[in-house]
Design a protein around this motif. Structure first.
Motif, PDB file in Angstrom:
ATOM      1  N   PHE A  59       0.860  -1.184   0.000  1.00  0.00           N
ATOM      2  CA  PHE A  59       0.000   0.000   0.000  1.00  0.00           C
ATOM      3  C   PHE A  59       0.897   1.235   0.000  1.00  0.00           C
ATOM      4  O   PHE A  59       1.844   1.321   0.780  1.00  0.00           O
ATOM      5  CB  PHE A  59      -0.899   0.012   1.239  1.00  0.00           C
ATOM      6  N   TYR A  60       0.579   2.202  -0.868  1.00  0.00           N
ATOM      7  CA  TYR A  60       1.419   3.388  -0.981  1.00  0.00           C
ATOM      8  C   TYR A  60       0.560   4.637  -1.084  1.00  0.00           C
ATOM      9  O   TYR A  60      -0.464   4.665  -1.798  1.00  0.00           O
ATOM     10  CB  TYR A  60       2.319   3.309  -2.218  1.00  0.00           C
ATOM     11  N   ALA A  61       0.995   5.670  -0.362  1.00  0.00           N
ATOM     12  CA  ALA A  61       0.354   6.983  -0.452  1.00  0.00           C
ATOM     13  C   ALA A  61       1.452   8.031  -0.457  1.00  0.00           C
ATOM     14  O   ALA A  61       2.244   8.112   0.492  1.00  0.00           O
ATOM     15  CB  ALA A  61      -0.598   7.198   0.727  1.00  0.00           C
ATOM     16  N   GLY A  62       1.543   8.814  -1.518  1.00  0.00           N
ATOM     17  CA  GLY A  62       2.592   9.821  -1.609  1.00  0.00           C
ATOM     18  C   GLY A  62       2.598  10.485  -2.962  1.00  0.00           C
ATOM     19  O   GLY A  62       1.661  10.332  -3.767  1.00  0.00           O
ATOM     20  N   ASP A  63       3.665  11.230  -3.241  1.00  0.00           N
ATOM     21  CA  ASP A  63       3.757  12.012  -4.471  1.00  0.00           C
ATOM     22  C   ASP A  63       4.494  11.297  -5.591  1.00  0.00           C
ATOM     23  O   ASP A  63       4.563  11.815  -6.708  1.00  0.00           O
ATOM     24  CB  ASP A  63       4.469  13.336  -4.173  1.00  0.00           C
ATOM     25  N   ALA A  64       5.084  10.137  -5.325  1.00  0.00           N
ATOM     26  CA  ALA A  64       5.820   9.423  -6.371  1.00  0.00           C
ATOM     27  C   ALA A  64       4.858   8.772  -7.352  1.00  0.00           C
ATOM     28  O   ALA A  64       3.690   8.495  -7.025  1.00  0.00           O
ATOM     29  CB  ALA A  64       6.725   8.375  -5.746  1.00  0.00           C
ATOM     30  N   ALA A  65       5.362   8.497  -8.568  1.00  0.00           N
ATOM     31  CA  ALA A  65       4.534   7.880  -9.616  1.00  0.00           C
ATOM     32  C   ALA A  65       4.507   6.369  -9.399  1.00  0.00           C
ATOM     33  O   ALA A  65       5.168   5.596 -10.096  1.00  0.00           O
ATOM     34  CB  ALA A  65       5.085   8.229 -10.996  1.00  0.00           C
ATOM     35  N   ARG A  66       3.727   5.959  -8.387  1.00  0.00           N
ATOM     36  CA  ARG A  66       3.624   4.539  -8.056  1.00  0.00           C
ATOM     37  C   ARG A  66       2.161   4.150  -7.918  1.00  0.00           C
ATOM     38  O   ARG A  66       1.292   4.987  -7.647  1.00  0.00           O
ATOM     39  CB  ARG A  66       4.351   4.229  -6.732  1.00  0.00           C
TER      40      ARG A  66
END
Length: 841
Positions: free
Chosen positions: A46-53
């Motif tokens: 699970f990912y939350a952030g500004d990267a392109a993922r």
């Protein structure tokens, strides 16, 4: 696509098997027919952030290994994600390699590889047969025959497919040990079959049928009782195109064993090593010269066009508290003066390991790598007025220096509290000069420092760590600094099944005194093991990055589950669970032991009591006899199984009878004859004991040499892969680390640390091989002239004498000594090659 369909596709698809097995012939039939092992892993991120993922992704991986009779292994694997599916499984016997062994005979059948010498056959794979004969004694031999390269026709529609002639080769290596000299010869010949392909190969591809013979002569001997000398001379002759019918001149080299023509060339290689033990260390001198273009058809790659001179020294001083090692070396190329530039390299490395006391240890090392390149452009040749007029137009100099200091101090170490302090400091300096001046951007210096305090509470399964890390870099135009602390804790729960850890860290980065960013991160990890086969893990990291232009926040969480299984039988056992339960506690078997007039019957416990009574009933004039018998009886009591107990009990009874006969009073008229017989027997026994001591000592040295040679390839491959991972990382070679690159750079440092550990293990193994190879001779007196081996032998001499007195078999004593000798030299190797700091590689 569900899991069931994945597994069906896995089992029905085509793939390739690379199969290689080592096994002893006497073990065939003792393993189960079919065993299954493997595992499956499922992960979600699970990912939350500004990267392109992707905000959510998942992975499913699995592997199954089918083992047939302990000889054949068939590996299957598959993977599934929310992006694509991949799987792999084998095709039976596409490549096969079997290495059966019996006593001192080892065979290599199928797709195998052997090495005779670095200059003849050197690890080239072949399909055929090879054998190693290593009997105890003076003579050893290895031989091989097989196909080195399979034929491959030229296809103009497939330009990337390289055509090749079929190539066969054969060779042998012999070694004979004389009283003071060991001689070795290796011979290798390989030739392409001209008629193995029918389609003509275009001339511009430069592929032609070749013929090669290479010979190597090796010697090892001692001068002045201590100076160990090793030499290796090799010659190789290659005919580049056997289709030519003109004749060439044969020389007194490897060309005597082939038909030379105008394309035949000859090359030589020399290597010598001197090792002189002095004090508690050694002094070594090495020389190596390999002609330009030296090669054989028995290897994939050869280092050539080089001349090396090396000096190395090791010494242990101040009651073994300080270990010093030094290495100096110079290497140059362009031996035939045909290149436009010549490279000269100078290497210096010094290491000191200091054990101040039981609590404080220091390690310091320094290395200096310098390279010089003298180049000439094409107009130097056009405008020269004589053959001696070569003016250097480019002088390039590169200097790299590394220095490091490690301090470990143990504050407290008991059952309730453990405390330790460690500090690491390192410096890396690089300088590039041209025409004596530093080029723009050619100078850089980096300083790394880390101090840490560790506290452990063993009774609570808790460990706490506090550390401070800093990196400072100096370039021509900028100075940067990264500094920050870290706090971490690790705790075990539920009988150490649940492993939890948490860490919080902060670091700030400045460039030329101006703050660039602040990074704050928090990590938590947890793993839980259920019934040894189920593994659950949860990892989460939250990162906050603040810069002058704004702030960013990232959160990543990974949840994983893995299941592993091992040795699952294809067919269930026929015995019922109730029967297995009843059989799980077997009754003690009854034994019968008889030696001459001594007879015993009953369980092992009962016979042990009877032997105790026998031991205490006899009165011995000599307490030494009684103690020797008691030691033999104690060994019987410690037997692991009934068979071992019976054999050791018979050994005891044999010694008991011997001593009992000795203690019987002799008749008065035969007193002198009895005394003479005893003296004769004692002398005979002493000679036999000395012969057996020599036999088991020689067997131990030979066995350990063979073991180290067998494990060396796996250590070399592990080091090669670890180094490859480091060099292929995107941060390799980067000197100006940007803040956003810190996570990737830390991962790179972990790879470097792992590579350093692999390099350390390989260096230790190679040091052990070199050191044990310096043990020469045929008697204990000759072997113990080696300083390190003498220290080992003196520590084990009493044990050897006891084993011989107790009539232990030679195999038993050799097995014991091999383990002890391996541990002894491993400890020495760890002192010679301690683990390098992360930043030094």
């Amino acid at each position: 696509m569900n899991l069931q369909r994945i597994i069906i596709i896995l089992l029905l698809s085509k793939s390739v098997l690379v199969f290689s097995q080592n096994f002893a012939i006497d073990q065939i039939g003792k393993n189960k027919l079919i065993n299954l092992s493997g595992g499956v892993t499922a992960s979600s991120i699970f990912y939350a952030g500004d990267a392109a993922r992707e905000p959510f992704s998942y992975f499913l991986n699995g592997n199954i290994n089918v083992n047939i009779a302990g000889l054949y292994s068939l590996p299957f694997s598959f993977s599934y994600t929310n992006q694509k599916l991949g799987f792999g499984n084998p095709v039976l016997m596409n490549r096969l390699s079997i290495h059966p062994s019996y006593k001192w005979i080892t065979a290599h059948i199928g797709d195998a590889s052997m090495s005779f010498s670095p200059f003849t056959l050197s690890g080239h794979q072949f399909t055929g047969f090879g054998v190693d004969l290593t009997p105890q004694g003076k003579f050893k031999i290895s031989a091989m025959y097989g196909r080195l390269v399979r034929s491959n026709e030229y296809n103009s529609n497939l330009p990337d497919l390289v055509p090749a002639y079929k190539r066969y080769g054969y060779g042998f290596k012999t070694q004979y040990t004389l009283e003071k000299v060991t001689l070795g010869v290796s011979f290798f010949k390989a030739k392409d079959e001209i008629n193995s392909i029918t389609t003509p190969i275009p001339f511009e591809l430069g592929i032609s049928p070749k013929d090669n013979t290479s010979i190597s002569f090796e010697t090892t001997f001692k001068l002045f009782k201590k100076l160990q000398v090793q030499t290796d001379f090799a010659t190789s002759s290659i005919t580049e195109d056997t289709r030519l019918t003109d004749s060439g001149a044969r020389k007194f080299n490897a060309s005597l064993f082939l038909k030379p023509n105008s394309t035949t060339t000859h090359y030589n290689a020399y290597k010598a090593q001197l090792v002189y033990p002095t004090g508690k260390g050694t002094l070594g001198l090495g020389y190596e010269r390999v002609d330009p273009n030296y090669r054989t058809l028995g290897g994939y790659f050869f280092n050539n066009d080089l001349e090396n001179i090396t000096v190395n020294a090791t010494q242990t001083v101040f009651k073994d508290k300080i270990n010093l090692s030094m290495n100096l070396g110079m290497q140059k190329d362009n031996l035939d003066k045909k290149k436009q530039s010549q490279m000269t390299r100078l290497v210096t490395a010094i290491t000191a390991d200091v054990k101040v006391n039981q609590k404080l240890n220091l390690n310091a090392n320094y290395s200096n790598f310098q390279s010089y390149t003298n180049s000439r452009n094409q107009f130097d040749y056009i405008n020269q007025t004589s053959n001696f007029d070569f003016i250097d137009t480019l002088n390039f100099r590169q200097v790299n220096q590394n220095a490091a200091l490690t301090i470990n101090y143990l504050l407290k170490n008991d059952k309730k509290l453990k405390q330790a302090f460690n500090a690491n400091f390192s410096m890396q300096d690089a300088l590039n000069q041209q025409q004596g001046k530093t080029i723009a951007g050619g100078a850089s210096t980096y300083y790394n420092a880390a101090i840490a305090f560790n506290m452990g509470l063993p009774e609570k399964n808790l460990n706490l760590t506090a550390s401070l890390n800093s990196t400072m870099g100096k370039l021509d135009t900028a100075k940067n600094l990264i500094l920050g602390p870290t706090l971490a804790a690790n705790k075990l729960f539920f009988d150490k099944k649940l492993n939890t850890s948490a860490a919080i860290s902060y670091n700030t980065s400045r460039n030329n005194g101006i703050k660039q960013n602040d990074v704050f991160n928090f990590r938590v990890n947890g793993t839980y093991v259920y019934k040894e086969k189920h593994n659950f893990s949860l990892n989460a990291i939250s990162l906050f990055n603040s810069t002058a232009s704004g702030s960013k926040q990232d959160f990543t969480a990974t949840l994983s589950y893995s299941y592993s299984f091992d040795k699952i039988k294809l067919k269930p056992a026929k015995k019922s669970e109730a029967k297995e339960k009843n059989d799980s506690i077997p009754s003690e078997p009854k034994l019968k032991i008889k030696y001459k007039s001594y007879a015993f019957e009953g369980t092992q416990t009962a016979i042990t009591q009877q032997l105790d009574s026998l031991q205490n009933a006899e009165k011995f004039d000599d307490t030494t006899d009684f103690n020797a018998l008691q030691a033999a009886l104690d060994l019987a009591k410690k037997a692991n199984n009934t068979k071992d107990f019976k054999n050791k009990a018979l050994d005891y009874l044999e010694q008991y009878d011997l001593f009992a006969q000795k203690n019987k009073p002799a008749a008065p008229t035969q007193a002198s004859e009895v005394k003479k017989t005893r003296t004769k027997n004692k002398t005979k026994n002493t000679a036999n004991d000395e012969a057996k001591a020599t036999q088991v000592t020689e067997g131990t040295i030979i066995t350990l040499r063979k073991y180290l040679a067998n494990v060396a390839p796996s250590y070399i491959e592990a080091d090669r892969l670890a180094t490859q991972y480091v060099k292929s990382h995107k941060m390799h070679g980067e000197t100006n680390i940007k803040p956003e690159q810190q996570p990737s750079y830390k991962g790179y440092l972990r790879l470097v640390e792992r590579s350093n550990r692999r390099a350390q293990k390989l260096a230790q193994l190679q040091w052990m091989q070199e050191e044990i190879n310096t043990i020469k001779g045929e008697t204990i007196e000759e072997w113990t002239t080696n300083t390190n081996f003498n220290a080992f032998y003196q520590s084990e001499k009493a044990t050897i004498d006891q084993f011989i007195a107790n009539k232990k078999s030679s195999l038993f004593i050799v097995n014991h000594l091999e383990k002890k000798m391996l541990a002894f030299y491993q400890a020495l190797a760890e002192k010679q090659h301690p683990l390098l700091p992360t930043e030094t590689k």
